[in-house]
Write a protein that holds these residues in place. Structure first.
Motif, PDB file in Angstrom:
ATOM      1  N   GLU A  35      41.821  27.342  35.834  1.00 47.21           N
ATOM      2  CA  GLU A  35      42.897  27.977  35.066  1.00 47.21           C
ATOM      3  C   GLU A  35      42.317  28.987  34.070  1.00 47.21           C
ATOM      4  N   TYR A  36      41.229  28.612  33.405  1.00 47.28           N
ATOM      5  CA  TYR A  36      40.567  29.508  32.452  1.00 47.28           C
ATOM      6  C   TYR A  36      40.098  30.779  33.166  1.00 47.28           C
ATOM      7  N   GLU A  37      39.445  30.606  34.313  1.00 45.97           N
ATOM      8  CA  GLU A  37      38.924  31.754  35.052  1.00 45.97           C
ATOM      9  C   GLU A  37      40.046  32.673  35.538  1.00 45.97           C
ATOM     10  N   GLU A  38      41.165  32.094  35.956  1.00 44.15           N
ATOM     11  CA  GLU A  38      42.301  32.903  36.400  1.00 44.15           C
ATOM     12  C   GLU A  38      42.893  33.695  35.224  1.00 44.15           C
ATOM     13  N   LEU A  39      43.016  33.047  34.063  1.00 40.31           N
ATOM     14  CA  LEU A  39      43.511  33.750  32.877  1.00 40.31           C
ATOM     15  C   LEU A  39      42.562  34.879  32.493  1.00 40.31           C
ATOM     16  N   ASP A  40      41.268  34.606  32.526  1.00 39.75           N
ATOM     17  CA  ASP A  40      40.287  35.616  32.171  1.00 39.75           C
ATOM     18  C   ASP A  40      40.394  36.818  33.110  1.00 39.75           C
ATOM     19  N   LYS A  41      40.584  36.540  34.395  1.00 43.28           N
ATOM     20  CA  LYS A  41      40.726  37.613  35.385  1.00 43.28           C
ATOM     21  C   LYS A  41      41.984  38.445  35.101  1.00 43.28           C
ATOM     22  N   ARG A  42      43.110  37.769  34.837  1.00 41.92           N
ATOM     23  CA  ARG A  42      44.358  38.492  34.556  1.00 41.92           C
ATOM     24  C   ARG A  42      44.231  39.347  33.295  1.00 41.92           C
ATOM     25  N   ILE A  43      43.587  38.811  32.273  1.00 44.79           N
ATOM     26  CA  ILE A  43      43.403  39.548  31.022  1.00 44.79           C
ATOM     27  C   ILE A  43      42.529  40.773  31.263  1.00 44.79           C
ATOM     28  N   TYR A  44      41.444  40.602  31.987  1.00 50.40           N
ATOM     29  CA  TYR A  44      40.532  41.713  32.282  1.00 50.40           C
ATOM     30  C   TYR A  44      41.253  42.812  33.051  1.00 50.40           C
ATOM     31  N   GLU A  45      42.041  42.414  34.054  1.00 49.78           N
ATOM     32  CA  GLU A  45      42.764  43.405  34.852  1.00 49.78           C
ATOM     33  C   GLU A  45      43.766  44.181  34.008  1.00 49.78           C
ATOM     34  N   ALA A  46      44.431  43.502  33.088  1.00 44.65           N
ATOM     35  CA  ALA A  46      45.393  44.189  32.225  1.00 44.65           C
ATOM     36  C   ALA A  46      44.676  45.111  31.243  1.00 44.65           C
ATOM     37  N   GLU A  47      43.592  44.628  30.644  1.00 40.40           N
ATOM     38  CA  GLU A  47      42.878  45.445  29.666  1.00 40.40           C
ATOM     39  C   GLU A  47      42.193  46.651  30.311  1.00 40.40           C
ATOM     40  N   SER A  48      41.805  46.517  31.568  1.00 39.41           N
ATOM     41  CA  SER A  48      41.140  47.623  32.256  1.00 39.41           C
ATOM     42  C   SER A  48      42.132  48.655  32.782  1.00 39.41           C
ATOM     43  N   GLY A  49      43.429  48.331  32.733  1.00 36.12           N
ATOM     44  CA  GLY A  49      44.450  49.250  33.203  1.00 36.12           C
ATOM     45  C   GLY A  49      44.766  49.109  34.680  1.00 36.12           C
ATOM     46  N   ARG A  50      44.144  48.146  35.342  1.00 36.83           N
ATOM     47  CA  ARG A  50      44.409  47.932  36.772  1.00 36.83           C
ATOM     48  C   ARG A  50      45.796  47.343  37.010  1.00 36.83           C
ATOM     49  N   VAL A  51      46.269  46.580  36.034  1.00 38.33           N
ATOM     50  CA  VAL A  51      47.586  45.937  36.127  1.00 38.33           C
ATOM     51  C   VAL A  51      48.344  46.259  34.848  1.00 38.33           C
ATOM     52  N   ALA A  52      49.569  46.737  34.992  1.00 38.17           N
ATOM     53  CA  ALA A  52      50.395  47.012  33.822  1.00 38.17           C
ATOM     54  C   ALA A  52      50.920  45.699  33.255  1.00 38.17           C
ATOM     55  N   MET A  53      50.823  45.562  31.927  1.00 39.65           N
ATOM     56  CA  MET A  53      51.271  44.327  31.298  1.00 39.65           C
ATOM     57  C   MET A  53      51.739  44.619  29.882  1.00 39.65           C
ATOM     58  N   ASP A  54      52.825  44.015  29.507  1.00 39.17           N
ATOM     59  CA  ASP A  54      53.360  44.105  28.157  1.00 39.17           C
ATOM     60  C   ASP A  54      52.345  43.519  27.168  1.00 39.17           C
ATOM     61  N   GLU A  55      52.211  44.124  26.015  1.00 40.49           N
ATOM     62  CA  GLU A  55      51.244  43.667  25.007  1.00 40.49           C
ATOM     63  C   GLU A  55      51.499  42.226  24.561  1.00 40.49           C
ATOM     64  N   MET A  56      52.766  41.849  24.468  1.00 42.89           N
ATOM     65  CA  MET A  56      53.082  40.474  24.044  1.00 42.89           C
ATOM     66  C   MET A  56      52.661  39.466  25.109  1.00 42.89           C
ATOM     67  N   LEU A  57      52.852  39.818  26.364  1.00 44.19           N
ATOM     68  CA  LEU A  57      52.413  38.943  27.448  1.00 44.19           C
ATOM     69  C   LEU A  57      50.897  38.826  27.438  1.00 44.19           C
ATOM     70  N   LEU A  58      50.212  39.945  27.251  1.00 43.53           N
ATOM     71  CA  LEU A  58      48.757  39.938  27.185  1.00 43.53           C
ATOM     72  C   LEU A  58      48.276  39.071  26.024  1.00 43.53           C
ATOM     73  N   LEU A  59      48.906  39.194  24.885  1.00 45.10           N
ATOM     74  CA  LEU A  59      48.546  38.369  23.735  1.00 45.10           C
ATOM     75  C   LEU A  59      48.758  36.887  24.041  1.00 45.10           C
ATOM     76  N   GLY A  60      49.856  36.568  24.713  1.00 44.66           N
ATOM     77  CA  GLY A  60      50.124  35.189  25.100  1.00 44.66           C
ATOM     78  C   GLY A  60      49.051  34.643  26.033  1.00 44.66           C
ATOM     79  N   LEU A  61      48.603  35.465  26.983  1.00 48.93           N
ATOM     80  CA  LEU A  61      47.539  35.045  27.899  1.00 48.93           C
ATOM     81  C   LEU A  61      46.235  34.810  27.144  1.00 48.93           C
ATOM     82  N   LYS A  62      45.945  35.670  26.188  1.00 49.99           N
ATOM     83  CA  LYS A  62      44.726  35.500  25.392  1.00 49.99           C
ATOM     84  C   LYS A  62      44.783  34.214  24.574  1.00 49.99           C
TER      85      LYS A  62
END
Length: 79
Positions: A35-62
């Motif tokens: 679960e940790y690794e999947e969250l880390d992957k999703r966060i990285y993809e959003a921060e790198s711009g590969r996946v569009a994500m709302d800032e609040m959702l990104l903060l929640g994932l972090k």
């Protein structure tokens, strides 16, 4: 600031042996690591711009990642 993943072996280098042991012997710990690794992957993809994500959702994932990291640290320190 450079963008990077946060793998557990780099987050907890002092617990290398415990991490390996728990991954192979504790199913609950292994699921938390997945679960940790999947969250880390999703966060990285959003921060790198590969996946569009709302800032609040990104903060929640972090926040979820930090919570999981704390739980994993408890496991590791008690192993």
């Amino acid at each position: 600031m450079p963008l990077e993943h946060h793998p557990l072996h780099r987050e907890f280098p002092e617990f290398k042996t415990q991490l390996h042991t728990l991954l192979s012997s504790n199913g609950h710990f292994a699921r938390l690591v997945e679960e940790y690794e999947e969250l880390d992957k999703r966060i990285y993809e959003a921060e790198s711009g590969r996946v569009a994500m709302d800032e609040m959702l990104l903060l929640g994932l972090k926040m979820q990642r930090v919570s999981l990291k704390d739980e994993l640290a408890d496991f590791l320190s008690s192993a």
